[in-house]
Design a protein around this motif. Sequence first.
Motif, short mmCIF file in Angstrom:
data_model
loop_
_atom_site.label_atom_id
_atom_site.label_comp_id
_atom_site.label_asym_id
_atom_site.label_seq_id
_atom_site.Cartn_x
_atom_site.Cartn_y
_atom_site.Cartn_z
N GLY A 9 0.82 -1.21 0.00
CA GLY A 9 0.00 0.00 0.00
C GLY A 9 0.85 1.25 0.00
N THR A 10 0.31 2.27 0.63
CA THR A 10 0.99 3.55 0.75
C THR A 10 1.73 3.58 2.09
OG1 THR A 10 -0.90 4.58 1.83
CG2 THR A 10 -0.84 4.68 -0.59
N GLN A 11 2.34 4.71 2.41
CA GLN A 11 3.04 4.82 3.68
C GLN A 11 2.12 4.55 4.86
OE1 GLN A 11 5.84 7.87 4.61
NE2 GLN A 11 6.29 8.26 2.45
N GLY A 12 0.85 4.94 4.73
CA GLY A 12 -0.11 4.71 5.80
C GLY A 12 -0.38 3.23 6.04
N ASP A 13 -0.11 2.41 5.04
CA ASP A 13 -0.26 0.96 5.19
C ASP A 13 1.02 0.32 5.71
OD1 ASP A 13 -2.95 0.59 3.89
OD2 ASP A 13 -1.87 1.54 2.23
N ILE A 14 2.16 0.89 5.37
CA ILE A 14 3.45 0.27 5.67
C ILE A 14 4.00 0.71 7.03
CG2 ILE A 14 5.79 -0.17 4.83
CD1 ILE A 14 3.40 -1.10 2.95
N ARG A 15 3.93 1.99 7.34
CA ARG A 15 4.54 2.50 8.58
C ARG A 15 4.05 1.80 9.86
NH1 ARG A 15 7.70 7.11 8.56
NH2 ARG A 15 7.87 8.14 6.54
N PRO A 16 2.74 1.51 10.01
CA PRO A 16 2.33 0.81 11.23
C PRO A 16 3.00 -0.55 11.38
CG PRO A 16 0.42 1.74 10.12
CD PRO A 16 1.58 1.90 9.19
N PHE A 17 3.28 -1.20 10.25
CA PHE A 17 3.92 -2.52 10.32
C PHE A 17 5.42 -2.41 10.52
CE2 PHE A 17 -0.21 -3.37 8.55
CZ PHE A 17 -0.63 -4.32 9.46
N ILE A 18 6.01 -1.31 10.12
CA ILE A 18 7.40 -1.07 10.48
C ILE A 18 7.49 -0.89 11.99
CG2 ILE A 18 9.33 0.56 10.31
CD1 ILE A 18 8.52 0.99 7.36
N ALA A 19 6.54 -0.13 12.56
CA ALA A 19 6.52 0.06 14.02
C ALA A 19 6.30 -1.28 14.74
CB ALA A 19 5.43 1.05 14.41
N LEU A 20 5.37 -2.08 14.24
CA LEU A 20 5.15 -3.40 14.82
C LEU A 20 6.41 -4.26 14.70
CD1 LEU A 20 3.37 -5.65 16.02
CD2 LEU A 20 2.62 -6.15 13.66
N ALA A 45 16.26 0.77 7.06
CA ALA A 45 16.71 1.81 8.00
C ALA A 45 16.16 1.55 9.40
CB ALA A 45 16.29 3.19 7.52
N ALA A 46 15.02 0.87 9.48
CA ALA A 46 14.43 0.52 10.77
C ALA A 46 15.06 -0.74 11.36
CB ALA A 46 12.92 0.33 10.62
N GLY A 47 16.03 -1.32 10.64
CA GLY A 47 16.71 -2.50 11.12
C GLY A 47 15.98 -3.80 10.85
N LEU A 48 15.05 -3.77 9.90
CA LEU A 48 14.26 -4.95 9.56
C LEU A 48 14.68 -5.50 8.22
CD1 LEU A 48 10.80 -3.46 10.61
CD2 LEU A 48 12.35 -4.86 12.00
N ASP A 49 14.41 -6.77 8.01
CA ASP A 49 14.70 -7.41 6.73
C ASP A 49 13.59 -7.06 5.75
OD1 ASP A 49 16.00 -9.02 4.88
OD2 ASP A 49 15.17 -10.89 5.67
#
Length: 171
Positions: A9-20, A45-49
């Motif tokens: 999706g857009t950033q609004g779809d992705i950012r919550p899952f980066i936080a999770l 950049a968030a340290g995730l794969d």
Amino acid sequence: MRVTIFTVGTQGDIRPFIALGRGLAEAGHAVRIATGQSFQPMITAAGLDFAPLAADFRHIMSSEPDTMNRALNPLVVARTARRRFKEAALPWVEAGLAAARDSDLIIASGIVTRLATAVAEATGITCVQAQLLPMTPAPDLPPMMLTPPAGPCPASSTWRCIMRCASRHGR
């Protein structure tokens, strides 16, 4: 635990899952997010794969300006999305299987929920959904992309509520 999060999706779809994902990583879990290529820098950049999936909304938004200019019209957006996702869906199975490799848990969200649940079923990996918007009818909220009703709908009239919302869009 090794977790793969499927979201597109857009950033609004992705950012919550980066936080999770960051929260899960801080708790000691290995986290991979499967999504559109343009989000790779934000995820790493968030340290995730990161694992790539076709259907990058940023690209669709930049390459379909007429659709985005009329984004409040769900029929226009749905037509464009159907066409673009049909193109992108062909490589999804292989990409989804690759993204989930070595995972113990899949978290599915949005339009890639069916892909994630199919991958989980094929591989025996546990899958849970984490939806940001209603994906199915509920008494108080219509499915995403339908205008909410004027007031709450009793559970017994959910279907009438959805039809009332849909009629506002000429469906």
